[in-house]
Every structure is written in structure tokens, then in C-alpha cells.
Write an enzyme that holds these catalytic residues in place. Structure first.
Site, mmCIF file in Angstrom:
data_model
loop_
_atom_site.group_PDB
_atom_site.id
_atom_site.type_symbol
_atom_site.label_atom_id
_atom_site.label_comp_id
_atom_site.label_asym_id
_atom_site.label_seq_id
_atom_site.Cartn_x
_atom_site.Cartn_y
_atom_site.Cartn_z
ATOM 1 N N ASP A 1 -21.360 -5.484 -17.077
ATOM 2 C CA ASP A 1 -21.656 -4.057 -17.134
ATOM 3 C C ASP A 1 -20.500 -3.324 -16.453
ATOM 4 O O ASP A 1 -19.672 -3.950 -15.778
ATOM 5 C CB ASP A 1 -22.978 -3.798 -16.404
ATOM 6 C CG ASP A 1 -23.355 -2.331 -16.402
ATOM 7 O OD1 ASP A 1 -23.127 -1.656 -17.417
ATOM 8 O OD2 ASP A 1 -23.883 -1.862 -15.387
ATOM 9 N N LYS B 1 -26.604 -5.421 -25.947
ATOM 10 C CA LYS B 1 -25.907 -6.258 -24.962
ATOM 11 C C LYS B 1 -26.361 -7.706 -25.095
ATOM 12 O O LYS B 1 -25.547 -8.638 -25.138
ATOM 13 C CB LYS B 1 -26.186 -5.757 -23.539
ATOM 14 C CG LYS B 1 -25.554 -4.417 -23.193
ATOM 15 C CD LYS B 1 -25.834 -4.065 -21.732
ATOM 16 C CE LYS B 1 -25.205 -2.739 -21.344
ATOM 17 N NZ LYS B 1 -25.358 -2.448 -19.912
ATOM 18 N N ASP C 1 -29.476 -4.020 -17.770
ATOM 19 C CA ASP C 1 -28.696 -5.265 -17.885
ATOM 20 C C ASP C 1 -29.587 -6.509 -17.865
ATOM 21 O O ASP C 1 -29.082 -7.621 -18.021
ATOM 22 C CB ASP C 1 -27.689 -5.373 -16.734
ATOM 23 C CG ASP C 1 -26.745 -4.188 -16.681
ATOM 24 O OD1 ASP C 1 -26.246 -3.803 -17.745
ATOM 25 O OD2 ASP C 1 -26.522 -3.651 -15.593
ATOM 26 N N GLY D 1 -23.024 1.285 -21.463
ATOM 27 C CA GLY D 1 -23.597 2.444 -22.147
ATOM 28 C C GLY D 1 -22.698 3.656 -22.066
ATOM 29 O O GLY D 1 -23.016 4.706 -22.624
ATOM 30 N N ASP D 2 -21.552 3.554 -21.389
ATOM 31 C CA ASP D 2 -20.642 4.684 -21.222
ATOM 32 C C ASP D 2 -19.986 5.088 -22.542
ATOM 33 O O ASP D 2 -19.924 4.313 -23.485
ATOM 34 C CB ASP D 2 -19.516 4.324 -20.247
ATOM 35 C CG ASP D 2 -19.978 4.430 -18.808
ATOM 36 O OD1 ASP D 2 -21.114 4.861 -18.607
ATOM 37 O OD2 ASP D 2 -19.207 4.073 -17.914
ATOM 38 N N GLU E 1 -18.083 15.989 -11.878
ATOM 39 C CA GLU E 1 -18.233 17.409 -11.590
ATOM 40 C C GLU E 1 -18.514 17.636 -10.107
ATOM 41 O O GLU E 1 -18.007 18.570 -9.489
ATOM 42 C CB GLU E 1 -19.349 18.005 -12.446
ATOM 43 C CG GLU E 1 -19.315 19.516 -12.485
ATOM 44 C CD GLU E 1 -20.047 20.078 -13.694
ATOM 45 O OE1 GLU E 1 -21.250 19.791 -13.804
ATOM 46 O OE2 GLU E 1 -19.434 20.779 -14.492
ATOM 47 N N ASP F 1 -26.139 -4.673 -12.801
ATOM 48 C CA ASP F 1 -26.816 -4.190 -11.602
ATOM 49 C C ASP F 1 -28.055 -3.354 -11.886
ATOM 50 O O ASP F 1 -28.712 -2.896 -10.962
ATOM 51 C CB ASP F 1 -25.839 -3.342 -10.763
ATOM 52 C CG ASP F 1 -25.524 -2.021 -11.432
ATOM 53 O OD1 ASP F 1 -25.386 -2.019 -12.672
ATOM 54 O OD2 ASP F 1 -25.420 -1.006 -10.732
ATOM 55 N N ARG G 1 -8.820 10.088 -14.276
ATOM 56 C CA ARG G 1 -9.550 10.877 -15.275
ATOM 57 C C ARG G 1 -9.119 12.332 -15.143
ATOM 58 O O ARG G 1 -9.177 12.899 -14.058
ATOM 59 C CB ARG G 1 -11.051 10.738 -15.050
ATOM 60 C CG ARG G 1 -11.553 9.325 -15.260
ATOM 61 C CD ARG G 1 -12.839 9.065 -14.491
ATOM 62 N NE ARG G 1 -13.975 9.808 -15.010
ATOM 63 C CZ ARG G 1 -15.015 9.264 -15.632
ATOM 64 N NH1 ARG G 1 -15.051 7.975 -15.810
ATOM 65 N NH2 ARG G 1 -16.015 9.997 -16.045
#
EC number: 7.6.2.1
Length: 1243
Positions: free
Chosen positions: A444, A862, A886, A723-724, A545, A882, A642
């Protein structure tokens, strides 16, 4: 650079930003609508009731036990389909432990074999050995294993009891009463308080917050610690605040059946003749924690095993190591050998009795049995005599070794994380040696590779870059000190920044661009703030943010509060309030957010921040600093930071009024509202002026790049399943060294096209050759160089034919036809065989790559990816994660690892091993895993050898005893050989041996390769052990036999009797076995030395005791070798025989080992030979610090920093997040409530 997507055959390419609906997804979920016309907007309440199979009645327990809700369990036994809320992970109870554990143990073939053997030994005509020779080892083996199972199950009992006995307030008999979790039932109304865990999947009815907002922490589900909000229905918020109102609540909930979808819930509430739609935002899921909400009420919809967190756990699989499977096959091989040898000797006895035995008067026993029957009895007799070829103590010894290895992992201080007081934990004792054979790791991202902590590192303002260590005057430094924030009373003291010149610039207030830069960061966001004991606590829709607003806070632009239409900040020493005219929120298509503000002096200004790819398209032609900012963005991206671009634009009042009218019209549109809003947004977000850009570090866990690099050298391939969104996952891939600039990256459309071409070529082949002899597949990437694959969940479904687009399936179903599957132009599989070939092609292509990243994948996907690699590559896999998302992946892999120390422990509870940091994986595999594999292989090879050498002496002896099943040793020696005389040295080798130390194991990852290739224990090694045992048994029998043939003792007595022969062969065997294990020991300790000498001493001590006259007097029938040892071993001639036997047995082994290590040394042999040199080099290397990680050439990547989902703009604009202002209080600070993150980065 944006890439053009190749459309899939017959359907549009999947959206990379969308999480595919693949878990528990069916065609029945689709809304029917006519084909030719646009879908009419339907009221949300009009859910198809006929498909809502789950009904829950509030405050009515008997309703859920009605006959219509009963399901058949067994025969005529029925029970309610609604699960109770207690969970059960244990296997045994008081009544079932003994029978069930015995049943499980006797399913192991060896144990069942020895039980059958024990029964045979009770039969007098067959038995050639006393029954206790089998009973004692069998009882020890079953007892030790049963105790271990009992200890493990008691731990599960304690865990279940702790969870099931948690307290919760339940509405019973008209008032709230404290109840245990296990007593909660579907339909109960419960009251939860701040910091309570949620006991079941609950429909939120009301809370102490305005609009029934409730804040939850989902760390148990996804490892995220950012808060998310849930909201009750308005009708329940208004009518269900008091205990009396809740007691009278009698709504009927109709919703979807229990499923594992963490991101979806559909239902309907029927109450007081009205229907209200329900969605996921109304649900509180089990495993989450109530935060920042004093009190809330909810209705239990799913309980216990029906909850989403329990459904998402996947099927618990019984995991076995490759060595276990191999060992079982070898035991079967030994069974076959045993039967063949026994049958051959039984046939020999039949012929011997016919030719010799029946004619010898002195062998007449008066039984009158014919030769064939005697041969039949002899067969069973030899099955008993030779039973030690199948070593009963093997299994218990293996369990002891595995238990010891697990303890070593638990005790390893180098895998202890002091910051959170978290040691490594081996949660299973059966998989340790498999850690030394891992070929693929599936990881993950969030919380596993990263800390999910964002840090403001650098920025570029008006063409000048800040962030490197400098003095206040701008002089660069090699090593600087962090900025002292004491001048700013509201600063976050944990924030670190090294560039003093930027602080000096801000404090001087001379540079308007710098002031405007941080003013934008403090105003253009959807962050919410809470004042906690004088401190500011920010909650943001994404960690990125939050990091930007915290940076602005430290540089003197402090966000203080917000209302529905104002934002208040402190600009250095002055408090300013701005009127918010519009908030255009971020989403994954826009990749930017905009705020329009009215300044105190009447000016209207637009602030915008977003990804460089979308901002640069909207800049005014006269915007300055475009080239310098672009160069800075390249540098930031190459440093794996980023980035976000910041810009602004002044708007006239007339221009705003005209745009505002269009905006309101778009908001009221009945059709295509989102498209209309995007069009209006585009009109205002143009001709922007660039201020600069920010660079945020997505903080990796310590040591992640180094760990990945080391594991790659050990030929372990790492796949990231997350999942990003794609850009985030790709950026992390670069920062953790999984991706490098010299790699050719292939995306979903490329993969799909390659697989389509391969499929088309296969279809064009002749049908006769298609399924015939397989030819080796051509590589997908024949060109030299490294390749990497980045694929989204949508493309994964498209490629593997898991699910096609919903609209496409619905359209085909509506038309009542599907295209013929045999059409070679269509991308659909013709049959299951072709679908399987497509999956094999995908796995082959992915395995050709150096790195694979699967993003926007669901928990089920996954697990599917892991299954594909296990199925088609027959590889040993490891999954590490984690969060609860998962768990399925962790359970599917051969080894599951959970990251502990976080607040979410769901992954840990399902894992085989747990530790606090990803970097410990390196030590777990390359040190503990490799050692465990080497030790277990060495143990098994030697164990088989020593039992073959021991047992086959009976075989040679049978040629001189008329094949009569007579044993060559004393009965007690047979009983104690594996328990006392030869077990301890080999056991200690299995526990303590190591070819090189831990530091050299990490320095030379190539030492890991033999485990992946399985070269240390396989059938070749097994047969080498077999032939070694045959050779040693020959020496042990025939050298004493030759010595005893014509001899005379010193006292005139012939030592050539059977008992003296048994003593000599047994003594020779004990010496050979213990000295042989000494030759195979690589790592000597005092314990090993003591075990070898102790085993020999124990043998002689016990032998002289059981050969004594005293014990014979007490038990004359059990101890018959009276005086044999003392009589035989006082003869020097017999000692010479023992020495000769031992020498001839060991000399060939010594010669072979010497030649092998000299002529064909392994990598381990070479490292051992130069161990001291390498250790000195390592000491010198430790004095030098390695250089910081740097990327080579520059490469442009969009690495914008935003969350995956919409922010809080709608919530802020609606005013639902604003506290109701008490009449006795005032001021803007009291008007704010904390609204945290609504969705996590992972599902």
C-alpha cells in the site's frame, strides 16, 4: 505532458480518476432508462424498493425474528438472517478443544500413520516392538502441538472478549441503558459519545452538533488519521433529539444487502408516511471513532459479521509454506519406499521359510502357519520396524524451531520503533522460512510507504526560489538552522523552514509579491479551524491543503475564522475580514480551486491555485515570470515535490455582477448542472496573473528508498497497489526510488493495446496449433532498458475483463442482444480460456517490468492482483499495508504484513507479521527470513539423513535374520534415539545457525537468491540425504559385522553376541550423527558445543542405566540387555571398531565439502571466506555518510498537491458547518466549528 488515451474496443477508456465499482457490483444496481432519450432526473427517494432486500425496524427487536427473516442453517434448523453483534475469531471452546484439535492433528498424514502403527503394535502376531516405542513419541508430538494451539486460541478468546464486552448505551424500555456490544441487535437505537468506537454500522439520526454533523476518524478502515464528517437527515435532526422522541421512533429502513463496499451505501427510510433517501454520508461504520462530537444517536443497520469492516476482511485462508508442501510430498515418498521395502522383505521371508525355516527343527514354534501367511505377518512387522523412516518427531521439531524463530523476530531491538514503543511481532509461528523465499512484494502507499504528513519545503515567488538554507541576507549555507518563529505568537512551532531570507523579506514588507503569495495561501482554501485552549487547530480536505495554510500561518498570514460568507485572517499584526463572494471548489477534472473575495476597500479579487498544466493554459499573455517559474517547477518535480501554481486577477464590480447571474442560473440548472457550472467557471478563470508556485514534500517513512533499492538487489519485485490518484502514486514512485528516469513508463492504454495485439495474433493462428504444444511467449518489451507499468483500477478491469462499463452492459441488456463473442474485432473474450490467456499475458507483461504501480484500485482489486501473480507465476508473495482496505490483500498473499503503531489496527489483526516502519521489511526478509530458510533446510536435510542412517540398519540386518522382522537395536534405544540422543544438536542448528552475520546479510542481498530458487531443499537434496543415509547405514552395519565375524575378547570371551553387536552399532550411530551435525554447523556457540557433547554423554548415561542389573530386577520383561554395555565397551577391540566406523563414515563427507567449497563456492561461501575484510570495510563506510538522494536528469511531471475528492466548498457555502451562535457569546472566533476531511486518500 498529457497523453491521449486509446479507447477500448467498443467502449470509452476508463476514467483514471474514478475508483471502479468492482466490489459486490452487479447489473441489478443499474437504473433502467430508455435508450434513445436522456435520463429524466428522478427524485432520490425513488429507490427501487423491490431490490432493497434488507429491512430494519427501529426499536422493534421481535420484528427481526419473524419467520420471513429466518434462514435455514442445517436440515430443519433455522436462525435469523440478521447477525448478532458479537464477533468470533477463536476456533475452540471448552467442549470442542480436545476432539477438534485431535481431529485437526490427525488430518496430518504422519500423525494418522503413527496412530495406525500403534494399533498394529497392540496385535501380538504382528508386533515386533513394544507399543510404548510409538506411544511415547506420539503423545509428546500431539501434546506439544495441542498446547501451542491452545495458547494461540486463548489469545483470540481474550481479544474477542475485550471487543465484545465494550460498553455502549442502548435505548431499551424507553430509556438509555448501558449494554455490552455483544448484546446489541439490528434495529436498536444507540447513543455514542466523544472518543467512543462505533460498535456496528449505524444510521446517524442526530447529534449535538448543528445539522447533526458528526466527525469520525477512520484509521481502522484506511489508516488515515484525518477526520471526516457524516451528516444525519434533516428530518431526524429536527425530530429526534430527546430520549422520548427516540423511544417513539418507528421508521422502517430498506437498504442494500450487507456487502464489502466501503465507499457505497444505498437505502431508503420510511417514516410517518414519507420516504427519505439514505446514502453513505448518513452512515457511521463499525471500527471508526467518534471525534469532536459530544454526543450522537444512531440506528443499528448492520451488526457483527454483516458490517462492512468484517465483510471487507476477505476469506481467512490457511497458509502453508512451500517447504511444508514439499515436506509432505517427501513423507509420501518415504511411505512408498517403506511399503516397497517391507513388501520386498516379506517376500524374502516367505521364500526363506519355505527353503530353510520350515526345515530347521530348532526354529519350530508350533504355530502351524504356512509360508505365505508368515510373509504377510512379516510385512506388517517390517512396517512397524522401519516406521522410523517417517520421523514422528520431525513435525514437533519443526514447530519448536518456528516458535524460536518467531521469538527472535519479537526480540529484535533493531526492529523496535522507540517513538511509538512498538516492537516487531510475529503473529504466526508457521511461516518464518517462507520469509526467505519472497519474490514479489505488494505494498500500500498511504501510511505504509509514506507518513501521510505533508511539509511545505520550497516555493518560487516572482521568479525567485526560496527554501534552501540561507541567511537573512540571502547568503547560501551548507548547513543552516531552522527559522526561529518566536516573533509570531500564532506560529505552529513544529513547522520547520531553513530559508531565513524569505522571513526577512516578509517582515520588511517591502516585496508586494511575497505578501500577495502568502495572503493567497491564507485565503484560498476550504480549511476549517477550531480554537482549542488558545491554539489554532486546522482541519483540511487533504494534508496538502493543511500544510499550505500552516505555512502561511507561520509566515505571518494566519487564518483565524470563517463564516458562511466571510474569512478572517491576521496579516502580520493586523486582523482583516474579507467577504467571500464565490468559492469554486477543486475536483479531479478541474485540478484547481478559486475564491472570489471583496476586500475591505471594495476591490474584488480572484485567487486561484492549481496544477501547473491547467494554470498555465489560463494565464494572461502579459503574465510575468512564466519561464522562471516553469524552471523552478521542473526542479521541484525532479526533487519529487508536489507542486501548485498560484495566481490572481482583479475583477470589476460590473464584470462580477454579470458573471454572478450566470453562476446562479447554472446552479439552478435541472440538466447537466456540473457541465453548466464548469462552463461558467471557465469564463471567470482566465487571463490570470502568475505569482509563483509552492512545493510540498509528501513525507516518506524513514529509509523507504534505501529499503526498496536493497530489496531490488535481492531480485524482489515491488508492486504498489493504492487507492490514490495516478499523479500522486507516480510522484511517490519517484521519491521512493521505485521509479527512475531511465525507465520507460507504460500506462493503461499502452498495456491494453499491447494485449489486444497479442490477442489478435493468437486468434489469427490456426485453431489446431492454438491449444496444442505451447511455444515460449515472446517478450512484450524486446528493446533493452528498464520498464515500469502504471495502471489505474478502471484500466485493470478493462484489461482483465473483470467488468465492462455499466452503460455498455445496460444498453446491450436493454436491446436484448450482445455482439457475437467470436467476432475477432471485438475486445471481448471468446471463452473462459481466452480470458485466462489474457490474464496470463498481463501478468507476464507486468513481471517483465522493474516496477508496477496500480492506482485507484479497490480492496478487492488489490487481492485480485495478488491472486493473479500467485496463480500464474507460482511465486511466493508478500503484502504489506496499514488499513482495513489492505486486509483482503494481506490475507490473499502467502505472507501478510501489517504496519502497527498507527491508530488503525485492522490490518495488523489480519496479518502474519507486524511492525511499525516499512524499512524493517528489509531486515525481516534479508536477515530473519534468510536465516530461517537456511536453518530449516539444513535441519530437514540432516533430519532425513539421520533417520535413514538409523532405520536402514534394520534392512541390512534382515538379510542375516531370515527376514524375520527382528530389530537390530535394543527397544529403548529405538524409543529414545529421536527424543534424546540426536535431537538437541540438530534442533539448535535449526534455531541458531547462520552462514554470515546480519550486517553482511544486508550488505550482500544476493545471498537471498537461493531461497527464491529453492536450491537448499528440494527433491535433489532429499535423495542426496537418502543415499547418504544408505551409505552410512551400510558402514554402521557391515564394519561391526566384519569385526564380529571371527573375534575373541581379551578375557577369552567372544564379543560376537547379538546384544554386543547392537551396542556397537548404536554407539557408532550416535557418534556419527552428532559429529556429522558438527561438520554442518556454520555458527558455533557454547550451546551447540554443549548439545553435541551432552547428547553423547546422555546416550552413555542412559544406556548404562537401562543395562544395569538393578532396573532388570524391577522390570525384567522391559529391560533385557542386562550388562551388555559394560561387557562390550570394556573391550578395546570394539572401541577400535567404533572409531573405524565413524572415521570411514565421515571422511568422504569432509572431502566432498572441501572440494565443493574450493572448486564451486557459493556466494555465501565467498562472503564467509572474506568475512573479516568485509566487516572492516563496513566499519569504514559507517564513518562516511551517504549523499542525499538526487535525481539525475530533469523530467516534467504533473505533481499537483490536492486531495482526490471535492473539498468543503458546498458545506461552507451552505452554512451547515457553522456553529449556531449562542446569545451570550460573540466574535468571529466563536462562530466556527471544525469540519475535517470528508474522504481519505485511500478509498
Amino acid at each position: 505532458m498529457s497523453r491521449r488515451r486509446a479507447d477500448s474496443q467498443g467502449s470509452l477508456g476508463p476514467d483514471d480518476e474514478v475508483m471502479p465499482y468492482s466490489d459486490d457490483d452487479t447489473d441489478d444496481e443499474l437504473e433502467p432508462s430508455s435508450e434513445g432519450e436522456p435520463e429524466a432526473p428522478h427524485a432520490p427517494a425513488e429507490v427501487r424498493v423491490s431490490e432493497m432486500g434488507w429491512k430494519v425496524k427501529a426499536n422493534d427487536r421481535p420484528y427481526h425474528h419473524l419467520p420471513e427473516f429466518q434462514k435455514k442453517v442445517c436440515l430443519c434448523i433455522k436462525k435469523s438472517r440478521y447477525s448478532g453483534n458479537s464477533i468470533k475469531t477463536y476456533k475452540y471452546n471448552v467442549l470442542t478443544f480436545i476432539p477438534l484439535n485431535l481431529f485437526e492433528q490427525l488430518r496430518r498424514v504422519a500423525n494418522l500413520y503413527f496412530l495406525a502403527l500403534l494399533i498394529l503394535q497392540i496385535i501380538p502376531d504382528i508386533s515386533t516392538l513394544p507399543w510404548y516405542t510409538t506411544l511415547i513419541p506420539l503423545v509428546v508430538v500431539l501434546g506439544v502441538t495441542a498446547i501451542k494451539d491452545l495458547v494461540d486460541d486463548l489469545a483470540r478468546h481474550r481479544m474477542d472478549k475485550e471487543i465484545n464486552n465494550r460498553k455502549c448505551e442502548v435505548l431499551l424500555d424507553g430509556r438509555f441503558q448501558e449494554s455490552k456490544w455483544r448484546d446489541i441487535e439490528v434495529g436498536d437505537v444507540v447513543r455514542l459519545k466523544k472518543n467512543d468506537f462505533i460498535p456496528a454500522d449505524i444510521l446517524l439520526l442526530s447529534s449535538s452538533n448543528p445539522n447533526s454533523l458528526c466527525y469520525v476518524e477512520t484509521a481502522e478502515l484506511d489508516g488515515e488519521t484525518n477526520l471526516k464528517f457524516k451528516m444525519g437527515l434533516r428530518v431526524t435532526d429536527e425530530r429526534l433529539q430527546e430520549e422520548r422522541q427516540l423511544a417513539e421512533f418507528d421508521a422502517l429502513i430498506e437498504c442494500e444487502e450487507p456487502n464489502n463496499r466501503l465507499d457505497k451505501f444505498t437505502g431508503m427510510m420510511q417514516w410517518q408516511s414519507e420516504r427519505y433517501p439514505l446514502e453513505l454520508d448518513n452512515m457511521l461504520l463499525r471500527g471508526c471513532k467518534i471525534r469532536n462530537t459530544e454526543e450522537c444517536h444512531g440506528l443499528v443497520v448492520f451488526a457483527g459479521a454483516d458490517t462492512k469492516i468484517m465483510r471487507n476482511g476477505g476469506k481467512t485462508r490457511f497458509k502453508r509454506t512451500k517447504i511444508d508442501e514439499l515436506m509432505n510430498y517427501m513423507v509420501y515418498t518415504i511411505f512408498v519406499l517403506l511399503i516397497l521395502v517391507s513388501a520386498g522383505l516379506a517376500i524374502g521371508h516367505t521364500f526363506w521359510y519355505e527353503e530353510i525355516g520350515s526345515n530347521a527343527w530348532y526354529l519350530f514354534d508350533g504355530k502351524g502357519q504356512n509360508a505365505s501367511y508368515r510373509g504377510f505377518l512379516s510385512f506388517w512387522g517390517y512396517i512397524i520396524v522401519l516406521n522410523t523412516m517417517v520421523p514422528i518427531s520431525l513435525y514437533v521439531s519443526v514447530e519448536v524451531i518456528r516458535l524460536g524463530q518467531s521469538k527472535f523476530i519479537n526480540w529484535d531491538l533493531q526492529m523496535y520503533f522507540a517513538e511509538k514503543d512498538t516492537p516487531a511481532k510475529a503473529r504466526t509461528t508457521t511461516l518464518n522460512e517462507q520469509l526467505g523465499q519472497i519474490e514479489y512484494i505488494f505494498s500500500d502507499k498511504t501510511g505504509t510507504l509514506t507518513q501521510n504528513v505533508m511539509q511545505f519545503k520550497k516555493c518560487t515567488i516572482a521568479g525567485r526560489t526560496y527554501g534552501e538554507p540561507t541567511t537573512a541576507e540571502g547568503v547560501p549555507l551548507d548547513r543552516g538552522k531552522p527559522v526561529d518563529w518566536s516573533w509570531n505568537q500564532l506560529a505552529d512551532k513544529r513547522f520547520e523552514f531553513m530559508d531565513h531570507s524569505l522571513v526577512a523579506c516578509i517582515r520588511s514588507r517591502k516585496d508586494k509579491d511575497v505578501t500577495e503569495f502568502f495572503k493567497l495561501l491564507s485565503l484560498c482554501h476550504t480549511v476549517m479551524v477550531e480554537h482549542n485552549d488558545g491554539d489554532l487547530v486546522y482541519q483540511a480536505a487533504s494534508p496538502d491543503e493543511g500544510a499550505l495554510v500552516t505555512a502561511a500561518r507561520n509566515f505571518g498570514f494566519v487564518f483565524l475564522s470563517r463564516t458562511q460568507d466571510t474569512i478572517t485572517i491576521r496579516e502580520m499584526d493586523q486582523e482583516m475580514t474579507y467577504e467571500m463572494l464565490a468559492l469554486l471548489d477543486f475536483n479531479s477534472d478541474r485540478k484547481r480551486m478559486t475564491i472570489i473575495l471583496k476586500f475591505p476597500d471594495g476591490r474584488i479579487r480572484l485567487y486561484c491555485k492549481g496544477a501547473d498544466t491547467v494554470i498555465y493554459e489560463r494565464l494572461a499573455p502579459n503574465s510575468r515570470h512564466k519561464e522562471t517559474t516553469q524552471t523552478a517547477l521542473d526542479i521541484f518535480a525532479n526533487a519529487t515535490l508536489r507542486t501548485l501554481c498560484l495566481c490572481y486577477k482583479d475583477i470589476s464590480a460590473d464584470e462580477y455582477e454579470a458573471w454572478s447571474r450566470k453562476h446562479k442560473d447554472a446552479q439552478l440548472a435541472m440538466y447537466d448542472r456540473d457541465i453548466a457550472l464548469d462552463r461558467v467557471y471557465e469564463e471567470i478563470e482566465c487571463n490570470l496573473l502568475l505569482i509563483g508556485a509552492t512545493a510540498i514534500e509528501d513525507k516518506l517513512q524513514d529509509g523507504v528508498p534505501e529499503t526498496i533499492a536493497t530489496l531490488a538487489k535481492a531480485d524482489i519485485k515491488i508492486w504498489v497497489l493504492t487507492g490514490d490518484k495516478k499523479e500522486t502514486a507516480e510522484n511517490i514512485g519517484y521519491s521512493c526510488s521505485l521509479l527512475t528516469d531511465d525507465m520507460q513508463i507504460h500506462y493503461g492504454e499502452d498495456v491494453n493495446e499491447n494485449l489486444r495485439i497479442r490477442q489478435a495474433n493468437r486468434r489469427n493462428e490456426l485453431p489446431t496449433t492454438r491449444r496444442g504444444k505451447k511455444k515460449p511467449a515472446e517478450p512484450f518489451f524486446p528493446q533493452p532498458g528498464k520498464n515500469a507499468l502504471i495502471i489505474t483500477g478502471g484500466w485493470l478491469n478493462e484489461i482483465l475483463y473483470e467488468k465492462k462499463k455499466k452503460r455498455r452492459r445496460l444498453r446491450l441488456r436493454r436491446l436484448g442482444k450482445r455482439p457475437p463473442p467470436s467476432n475477432p474485432q471485438d475486445g471481448q473474450p471468446m471463452d473462459d480460456y481466452e480470458k485466462e490467456l489474457r490474464q496470463i499475458d498481463f501478468v507476464d507483461m507486468a513481471c517483465e517490468c522493474e516496477a508496477v504501480i496500480c492506482c485507484r484500485v479497490t480492496p478487492k482489486q488489490k487481492a485480485n492482483v495478488v491472486s493473479l501473480v500467485k496463480k500464474y507465476k507460482k511465486a511466493v508473495t508478500l503484502s504489506i499495508g496499514d488499513g482495513a482496505n489492505d486486509v483482503n490483500m494481506i490475507k490473499t498473499a502467502d505472507i501478510g504484513v501489517g504496519i502497527s503503531g498507527q491508530e488503525g489496527m485492522q490490518a495488523v489483526m489480519s496479518s502474519d507479521y507486524a511492525f511499525a516502519q516499512f524499512r524493517y521489511l528489509e531486515r525481516l526478509l534479508l536477515v530473519h527470513g534468510r536465516w530461517s530458510y537456511i536453518r530449516m533446510c539444513k535441519f530437514l536435510r540432516f533430519f532425513f539423513f539421520k533417520n535413514f542412517a538409523f532405520t536402514l540398519v534394520h534392512f541390512w540386518y534382515s538379510f542375516f535374520s531370515g527376514y524375520s522382522s527382528q530389530v537390530a537395536y535394543e527397544d529403548w534405544f529405538i524409543t529414545l534415539y529421536n527424543l534424546c540422543y540426536s535431537s538437541l544438536p540438530v534442533l539448535l542448528v535449526g534455531l541458531l545457525d547462520q552462514d554470515v552475520n546480519d550486517k553482511l546479510s544486508l550488505k550482500f542481498p544476493k545471498l537471498y537468491l537461493p531461497g527464491q530458487q529453492g536450491t537448499l531443499f528440494n527433491y535433489r537434496n532429499f535423495f542426496i540425504s537418502l543415499f547418504h543415509g544408505i551409505f552410512v547405514s551400510l558402514i554402521i552395519f557391515f564394519i561391526p559385522y566384519g569385526a564380529f565375524l571371527q573375534t575373541m575378547g581379551q578375557d577369552g570371551e567372544a564379543p560376537s553376541d547379538y546384544q554386543s553387536f547392537a551396542v556397537v552399532t548404536a554407539s557408532s550411530l550416535v557418534f556419527i550423527v552428532n559429529l556429522q551435525i558438527s561438520l554442518d554447523t556454520s555458527y558455533w556457540t557454547f550451546v551447540n558445543c554443549f548439545a553435541v557433547l551432552g547428547s553423547i554423554a546422555i546416550y552413555f548415561g542412559i544406556m548404562f542405566d537401562i543395562h544395569s542389573a538393578g532396573i532388570h530386577v524391577l522390570f525384567p520383561s522391559a529391560f533385557t540387555f542386562t550388562g551388555a554395555a559394560s561387557n562390550a565397551l570394556r573391550q578395546p577391540y570394539l572401541w577400535l571398531t567404533i572409531i573405524l566406523t565413524v572415521g570411514i563414515s565421515l571422511l568422504p563427507v569432509i572431502c566432498i565439502q572441501f572440494l565443493h567449497k574450493t572448486i564451486w563456492p557459493s556466494v555465501g561461501d565467498k562472503v564467509q571466506r572474506n568475512r573479516k575484510k568485509y566487516e572492516m570495510e563496513m566499519q569504514e563506510e559507517e564513518k562516511k555518510k551517504p549523499p542525499a538522494f538526487q535525481r539525475g536528469r530533469r523530467s516534467r511531471r504533473s505533481a499537483y498537491a490536492f486531495s482526490h475528492s471535492r473539498g468543503y466548498a458546498d458545506l461552507i457555502s451552505s452554512g451547515q458547518s457553522i456553529r449556531r451562535r449562542p446569545p451570550t457569546r460573540g466574535g468571529p472566533q466563536d462562530s466556527i466549528r471544525e469540519v475535517p476531511q470528508r474522504e481519505a486518500e485511500n478509498i
